[in-house]
Design an enzyme around this catalytic site. Structure first.
Site, PDB file in Angstrom:
ATOM      1  N   GLU A 179      11.212  13.304  33.572  1.00 13.92           N
ATOM      2  CA  GLU A 179      12.135  12.564  32.708  1.00 13.92           C
ATOM      3  C   GLU A 179      12.771  13.516  31.699  1.00 13.92           C
ATOM      4  OE1 GLU A 179      10.895   8.065  32.741  1.00 13.92           O
ATOM      5  OE2 GLU A 179      10.147   9.057  30.958  1.00 13.92           O
ATOM      6  N   GLU A 208       8.314   9.648  24.680  1.00 17.18           N
ATOM      7  CA  GLU A 208       8.340   8.914  23.407  1.00 17.18           C
ATOM      8  C   GLU A 208       7.034   9.122  22.631  1.00 17.18           C
ATOM      9  OE1 GLU A 208       9.777   5.309  25.182  1.00 17.18           O
ATOM     10  OE2 GLU A 208      11.696   6.294  25.510  1.00 17.18           O
ATOM     11  N   HIS A 258       4.370  10.243  28.223  1.00 14.16           N
ATOM     12  CA  HIS A 258       5.793   9.919  28.137  1.00 14.16           C
ATOM     13  C   HIS A 258       6.397  10.648  26.940  1.00 14.16           C
ATOM     14  CE1 HIS A 258       9.464   7.600  27.542  1.00 14.16           C
ATOM     15  NE2 HIS A 258       9.362   7.251  28.822  1.00 14.16           N
ATOM     16  N   ASN A 296       9.143   0.687  33.360  1.00 15.07           N
ATOM     17  CA  ASN A 296       8.445   0.901  32.095  1.00 15.07           C
ATOM     18  C   ASN A 296       9.128   0.003  31.060  1.00 15.07           C
ATOM     19  OD1 ASN A 296       7.344   1.799  29.726  1.00 15.07           O
ATOM     20  ND2 ASN A 296       8.132   3.897  29.860  1.00 15.07           N
ATOM     21  N   TRP A 297       8.466  -1.092  30.754  1.00 15.91           N
ATOM     22  CA  TRP A 297       9.096  -2.072  29.847  1.00 15.91           C
ATOM     23  C   TRP A 297       9.042  -1.634  28.390  1.00 15.91           C
ATOM     24  CZ3 TRP A 297       7.053  -7.426  32.146  1.00 15.91           C
ATOM     25  CH2 TRP A 297       7.519  -7.537  33.464  1.00 15.91           C
ATOM     26  N   LYS A 298       8.330  -0.548  28.125  1.00 15.04           N
ATOM     27  CA  LYS A 298       8.224   0.000  26.761  1.00 15.04           C
ATOM     28  C   LYS A 298       7.839  -1.105  25.766  1.00 15.04           C
ATOM     29  CE  LYS A 298      11.337   3.713  28.074  1.00 15.04           C
ATOM     30  NZ  LYS A 298      12.380   4.667  27.691  1.00 15.04           N
ATOM     31  N   SER A 327      17.862   6.910  32.408  1.00 16.35           N
ATOM     32  CA  SER A 327      19.117   6.195  32.693  1.00 16.35           C
ATOM     33  C   SER A 327      19.352   5.974  34.186  1.00 16.35           C
ATOM     34  CB  SER A 327      20.308   6.901  32.049  1.00 16.35           C
ATOM     35  OG  SER A 327      20.155   6.944  30.639  1.00 16.35           O
ATOM     36  N   GLY A 342      17.420   6.649  27.927  1.00 13.49           N
ATOM     37  CA  GLY A 342      18.047   5.658  27.055  1.00 13.49           C
ATOM     38  C   GLY A 342      19.407   6.067  26.522  1.00 13.49           C
ATOM     39  N   GLY A 378      13.465   2.545  32.595  1.00 12.14           N
ATOM     40  CA  GLY A 378      13.325   1.866  31.314  1.00 12.14           C
ATOM     41  C   GLY A 378      14.263   0.668  31.256  1.00 12.14           C
ATOM     42  N   GLY A 379      15.388   0.838  30.608  1.00 10.99           N
ATOM     43  CA  GLY A 379      16.330  -0.257  30.344  1.00 10.99           C
ATOM     44  C   GLY A 379      16.646  -1.118  31.556  1.00 10.99           C
TER      45      GLY A 379
END
Ligand code: 13P
Length: 253
Positions: free
Chosen positions: A170, A100, A98, A9-11, A216, A176, A237-238
């Site tokens: 999640e 966010e 998600h 997920n490149w957000k 993470s 993150g 993510g990251g």
């Protein structure tokens, strides 16, 4: 045996050019690698980069995902993207609910449900995200929160459709933050979700649904998490923003 699914997920990261570069590098890295066929690999760039990335990954084992979708086909919905449009761009998976958008942009369980139904109706695969905040975990209501989210998202979804879906567990406190759920913490919630699916749809659907862990996840902690019997992949993510770290997780899977 459920095939593991590793999705990046490149957000809200990377320009179109940067997305194209990352996709190009990933395609080159997995080319001819047997492990890339053994796992479902998905990348979810920004809407803006979908079309470009779609062209780059064509013919490779990498599939395309979007980060959200609207439930109507077209019309006066400023800022939104329809499932039709995503399908035309070559999208297979759609991330929904998600944490966010839930916590920052007012995404509701009811909307996640409408989106889930629409994505399935169009023949795409929803990745339905659920998870508790730190306060909810500390208040011992993780199962209650996750159960409410799953039940709401799947309202009106048939057993046949439910079997095709992916759920991403999640924990919000792990996203993150560098703070991953332990292997045991993740397994406990994944097992709970599978039990819930079994109550809702019966055991064959529950056994078919893939449940990803997200929060993470990196190459260093992926294998422990992915060895858990009910952890069927990761939503990253990251660590999905660089070829080496994403590849490390794919190899672990
Ligand atoms: P991180 O891997 O950066 O914690 O993000 C997880 C996530 O939210 C994926 O959807």
């Amino acid at each position: 045996m459920r095939k593991k699914i590793i999705a990046g997920n490149w957000k809200m990261n990377k320009t179109v050019a940067e997305s194209a570069q990352l996709a190009t590098d990933l395609v080159a890295a997995v080319k001819g690698q047997p492990y890339a066929e053994a796992v479902d690999i998905v990348v979810c760039p920004t809407f803006l980069a979908l079309d470009r990335v779609s062209g780059i990954i064509k013919g490779s084992p990498i599939k395309l995902g979007a980060q959200d979708a609207h439930w109507e086909n077209q019309g006066a919905f400023t800022g939104k993207i329809s499932v039709d449009m995503l399908k035309a761009a070559g999208v297979t998976y759609v991330i929904l609910g998600h944490s966010e958008p839930r916590t920052l942009f007012g995404e509701t369980d009811a909307n996640v449900n409408k989106k889930t139904l629409k994505v399935l109706a169009e023949g795409l695969i929803p990745i339905v995200c659920v998870g508790e905040t730190l306060a909810e975990r500390e208040g011992n209501i993780t199962e209650k929160v996750v159960s409410t989210q799953v039940k709401a998202a799947y309202q009106g979804v048939s057993a046949q459709d439910a079997a095709k879906t992916v759920i991403a567990y999640e924990p919000v406190w792990a996203i993150g933050t560098g703070r991953t759920a332990s292997d045991e913490q993740a397994q406990a919630v994944h097992k709970f979700i599978r039990g819930l699916l079994s109550e809702l749809y019966g055991s064959s659907v529950a056994e078919a649904v893939r449940i990803q862990y997200g929060g993470s996840m990196k190459a260093e902690n992926a294998s422990g998490l992915l060895k858990q019997p009910d952890v069927d992949g990761g939503l990253i993510g990251g660590a999905s923003l660089k070829v080496d770290s994403f590849l490390g997780i794919i190899k672990a899977a």
